[in-house]
Design a protein around this motif. Structure first.
Motif, PDB file in Angstrom:
ATOM      1  N   LEU A 130       5.855  -2.123   7.803  1.00 20.40           N
ATOM      2  CA  LEU A 130       6.008  -2.436   6.386  1.00 20.40           C
ATOM      3  C   LEU A 130       6.037  -3.950   6.154  1.00 20.40           C
ATOM      4  CD1 LEU A 130       8.608   0.339   5.824  1.00 20.40           C
ATOM      5  CD2 LEU A 130       6.564   0.118   4.431  1.00 20.40           C
ATOM      6  N   VAL A 131       5.404  -4.711   7.024  1.00 17.65           N
ATOM      7  CA  VAL A 131       5.375  -6.168   6.893  1.00 17.65           C
ATOM      8  C   VAL A 131       4.792  -6.536   5.525  1.00 17.65           C
ATOM      9  CG1 VAL A 131       4.287  -8.275   7.770  1.00 17.65           C
ATOM     10  CG2 VAL A 131       5.236  -6.606   9.365  1.00 17.65           C
ATOM     11  N   ARG A 132       5.492  -7.405   4.818  1.00 21.37           N
ATOM     12  CA  ARG A 132       5.099  -7.905   3.496  1.00 21.37           C
ATOM     13  C   ARG A 132       4.936  -6.813   2.439  1.00 21.37           C
ATOM     14  NH1 ARG A 132       1.839 -10.224   6.953  1.00 21.37           N
ATOM     15  NH2 ARG A 132      -0.049  -9.305   6.085  1.00 21.37           N
ATOM     16  N   ALA A 133       5.504  -5.631   2.677  1.00 22.38           N
ATOM     17  CA  ALA A 133       5.451  -4.570   1.667  1.00 22.38           C
ATOM     18  C   ALA A 133       6.375  -4.926   0.511  1.00 22.38           C
ATOM     19  CB  ALA A 133       5.870  -3.234   2.277  1.00 22.38           C
ATOM     20  N   ASN A 134       5.983  -4.552  -0.692  1.00 20.79           N
ATOM     21  CA  ASN A 134       6.821  -4.778  -1.861  1.00 20.79           C
ATOM     22  C   ASN A 134       7.579  -3.491  -2.155  1.00 20.79           C
ATOM     23  OD1 ASN A 134       8.043  -5.412  -4.259  1.00 20.79           O
ATOM     24  ND2 ASN A 134       6.221  -6.266  -5.213  1.00 20.79           N
ATOM     25  N   LEU A 135       8.864  -3.493  -1.830  1.00 21.00           N
ATOM     26  CA  LEU A 135       9.722  -2.323  -2.000  1.00 21.00           C
ATOM     27  C   LEU A 135      10.682  -2.496  -3.172  1.00 21.00           C
ATOM     28  CD1 LEU A 135      10.483  -1.934   1.791  1.00 21.00           C
ATOM     29  CD2 LEU A 135       9.180  -0.310   0.414  1.00 21.00           C
ATOM     30  N   ASP A 136      10.380  -3.433  -4.063  1.00 18.44           N
ATOM     31  CA  ASP A 136      11.254  -3.731  -5.191  1.00 18.44           C
ATOM     32  C   ASP A 136      11.508  -2.469  -6.016  1.00 18.44           C
ATOM     33  OD1 ASP A 136      12.757  -5.468  -6.856  1.00 18.44           O
ATOM     34  OD2 ASP A 136      11.078  -5.592  -8.252  1.00 18.44           O
ATOM     35  N   GLY A 137      12.770  -2.084  -6.128  1.00  9.70           N
ATOM     36  CA  GLY A 137      13.141  -0.916  -6.919  1.00  9.70           C
ATOM     37  C   GLY A 137      12.829   0.422  -6.280  1.00  9.70           C
ATOM     38  N   ALA A 138      12.325   0.418  -5.047  1.00 12.76           N
ATOM     39  CA  ALA A 138      12.017   1.684  -4.363  1.00 12.76           C
ATOM     40  C   ALA A 138      13.313   2.398  -3.987  1.00 12.76           C
ATOM     41  CB  ALA A 138      11.182   1.428  -3.118  1.00 12.76           C
ATOM     42  N   ASN A 157       4.603  13.222   7.442  1.00 13.72           N
ATOM     43  CA  ASN A 157       5.304  12.422   8.439  1.00 13.72           C
ATOM     44  C   ASN A 157       4.552  11.095   8.575  1.00 13.72           C
ATOM     45  OD1 ASN A 157       6.425  11.249  10.687  1.00 13.72           O
ATOM     46  ND2 ASN A 157       6.316  13.075  11.952  1.00 13.72           N
ATOM     47  N   LEU A 158       5.167  10.003   8.146  1.00 17.45           N
ATOM     48  CA  LEU A 158       4.535   8.684   8.198  1.00 17.45           C
ATOM     49  C   LEU A 158       5.059   7.857   9.375  1.00 17.45           C
ATOM     50  CD1 LEU A 158       4.430   7.863   4.379  1.00 17.45           C
ATOM     51  CD2 LEU A 158       2.606   8.756   5.843  1.00 17.45           C
ATOM     52  N   ASP A 159       5.469   8.542  10.415  1.00 19.53           N
ATOM     53  CA  ASP A 159       5.932   7.895  11.647  1.00 19.53           C
ATOM     54  C   ASP A 159       4.822   6.988  12.177  1.00 19.53           C
ATOM     55  OD1 ASP A 159       7.021   7.201  14.089  1.00 19.53           O
ATOM     56  OD2 ASP A 159       7.138   9.242  14.856  1.00 19.53           O
ATOM     57  N   GLY A 160       5.104   5.689  12.291  1.00 22.31           N
ATOM     58  CA  GLY A 160       4.144   4.744  12.844  1.00 22.31           C
ATOM     59  C   GLY A 160       3.032   4.337  11.892  1.00 22.31           C
ATOM     60  N   ALA A 161       3.197   4.612  10.598  1.00 28.15           N
ATOM     61  CA  ALA A 161       2.135   4.303   9.631  1.00 28.15           C
ATOM     62  C   ALA A 161       1.947   2.798   9.461  1.00 28.15           C
ATOM     63  CB  ALA A 161       2.463   4.935   8.285  1.00 28.15           C
ATOM     64  N   ASN A 162       0.703   2.396   9.268  1.00 33.61           N
ATOM     65  CA  ASN A 162       0.372   0.999   8.996  1.00 33.61           C
ATOM     66  C   ASN A 162       0.425   0.803   7.487  1.00 33.61           C
ATOM     67  OD1 ASN A 162      -0.498  -1.593   8.912  1.00 33.61           O
ATOM     68  ND2 ASN A 162      -2.513  -1.210   9.762  1.00 33.61           N
ATOM     69  N   LEU A 163       1.535   0.247   7.008  1.00 35.28           N
ATOM     70  CA  LEU A 163       1.763   0.060   5.576  1.00 35.28           C
ATOM     71  C   LEU A 163       1.895  -1.417   5.227  1.00 35.28           C
ATOM     72  CD1 LEU A 163       4.331   2.976   5.091  1.00 35.28           C
ATOM     73  CD2 LEU A 163       1.842   3.045   4.902  1.00 35.28           C
ATOM     74  N   VAL A 164       1.230  -2.262   5.981  1.00 33.39           N
ATOM     75  CA  VAL A 164       1.298  -3.712   5.775  1.00 33.39           C
ATOM     76  C   VAL A 164       0.855  -4.051   4.359  1.00 33.39           C
ATOM     77  CG1 VAL A 164       0.352  -5.946   6.476  1.00 33.39           C
ATOM     78  CG2 VAL A 164       0.962  -4.260   8.202  1.00 33.39           C
ATOM     79  N   GLY A 165       1.735  -4.750   3.635  1.00 32.71           N
ATOM     80  CA  GLY A 165       1.415  -5.227   2.297  1.00 32.71           C
ATOM     81  C   GLY A 165       1.378  -4.167   1.212  1.00 32.71           C
ATOM     82  N   ALA A 166       1.834  -2.966   1.509  1.00 35.44           N
ATOM     83  CA  ALA A 166       1.793  -1.886   0.521  1.00 35.44           C
ATOM     84  C   ALA A 166       2.623  -2.232  -0.708  1.00 35.44           C
ATOM     85  CB  ALA A 166       2.300  -0.576   1.132  1.00 35.44           C
ATOM     86  N   ASN A 167       2.088  -1.907  -1.880  1.00 37.68           N
ATOM     87  CA  ASN A 167       2.825  -2.089  -3.126  1.00 37.68           C
ATOM     88  C   ASN A 167       3.566  -0.788  -3.405  1.00 37.68           C
ATOM     89  OD1 ASN A 167       3.763  -2.312  -5.723  1.00 37.68           O
ATOM     90  ND2 ASN A 167       1.957  -3.356  -6.483  1.00 37.68           N
ATOM     91  N   LEU A 168       4.857  -0.784  -3.112  1.00 37.73           N
ATOM     92  CA  LEU A 168       5.681   0.410  -3.280  1.00 37.73           C
ATOM     93  C   LEU A 168       6.763   0.192  -4.336  1.00 37.73           C
ATOM     94  CD1 LEU A 168       5.889   1.248   0.507  1.00 37.73           C
ATOM     95  CD2 LEU A 168       4.685   2.562  -1.240  1.00 37.73           C
ATOM     96  N   VAL A 169       6.460  -0.646  -5.322  1.00 32.60           N
ATOM     97  CA  VAL A 169       7.400  -0.947  -6.400  1.00 32.60           C
ATOM     98  C   VAL A 169       7.803   0.345  -7.098  1.00 32.60           C
ATOM     99  CG1 VAL A 169       7.678  -2.109  -8.627  1.00 32.60           C
ATOM    100  CG2 VAL A 169       6.525  -3.278  -6.748  1.00 32.60           C
ATOM    101  N   GLY A 170       9.118   0.590  -7.135  1.00 30.31           N
ATOM    102  CA  GLY A 170       9.649   1.762  -7.827  1.00 30.31           C
ATOM    103  C   GLY A 170       9.330   3.092  -7.182  1.00 30.31           C
ATOM    104  N   ALA A 171       8.800   3.093  -5.973  1.00 28.84           N
ATOM    105  CA  ALA A 171       8.422   4.351  -5.312  1.00 28.84           C
ATOM    106  C   ALA A 171       9.644   5.191  -4.964  1.00 28.84           C
ATOM    107  CB  ALA A 171       7.618   4.059  -4.048  1.00 28.84           C
ATOM    108  N   ASN A 172       9.493   6.496  -5.069  1.00 24.86           N
ATOM    109  CA  ASN A 172      10.535   7.423  -4.653  1.00 24.86           C
ATOM    110  C   ASN A 172      10.250   7.810  -3.206  1.00 24.86           C
ATOM    111  OD1 ASN A 172      12.443   9.365  -4.269  1.00 24.86           O
ATOM    112  ND2 ASN A 172      11.696  10.747  -5.850  1.00 24.86           N
TER     113      ASN A 172
END
Length: 94
Positions: free
Chosen positions: A70-78, A44-59
């Motif tokens: 998720l400020v400035r997170a890279n969700l390209d292709g996620a 459970n990632l409720d309230g997680a600090n994911l600022v700037g996370a590289n989540l390219v292609g993440a499932n």
């Protein structure tokens, strides 16, 4: 190495992931790897600090990201199918 995902409000640890990275690996990559492990483990990632996370292609199918930062997170292709993004901060996210 172990990497902690923390709550963006309290700073408490939400999930600790074992990831393949070195100390020199950028924080965005380490955070992205940790999120992928957390989602695989249905954390459970409720309230997680994911600022700037590289989540390219993440499932991230069905992930609970309610209130996550998720400020400035890279969700390209996620894949966010069915993910809970209620109250999530996506400012500047790709």
């Amino acid at each position: 190495m172990k990497f902690e995902i923390k709550n963006c409000w309290s700073g408490s640890v939400i999930f600790t992931a074992e990831i393949e990275a070195t100390e020199d690996t950028p924080i965005s990559i380490k955070l992205g790897l940790a999120v992928k492990v957390a989602v695989e483990n249905r954390a459970n990632l409720d309230g997680a600090n994911l600022v700037g996370a590289n989540l390219v292609g993440a499932n991230l199918v069905g992930a609970n990201l309610d209130g996550a930062n998720l400020v400035r997170a890279n969700l390209d292709g996620a894949n966010l199918d069915g993910a809970n993004l209620v109250r999530a901060n996506l400012d500047g996210a790709n």
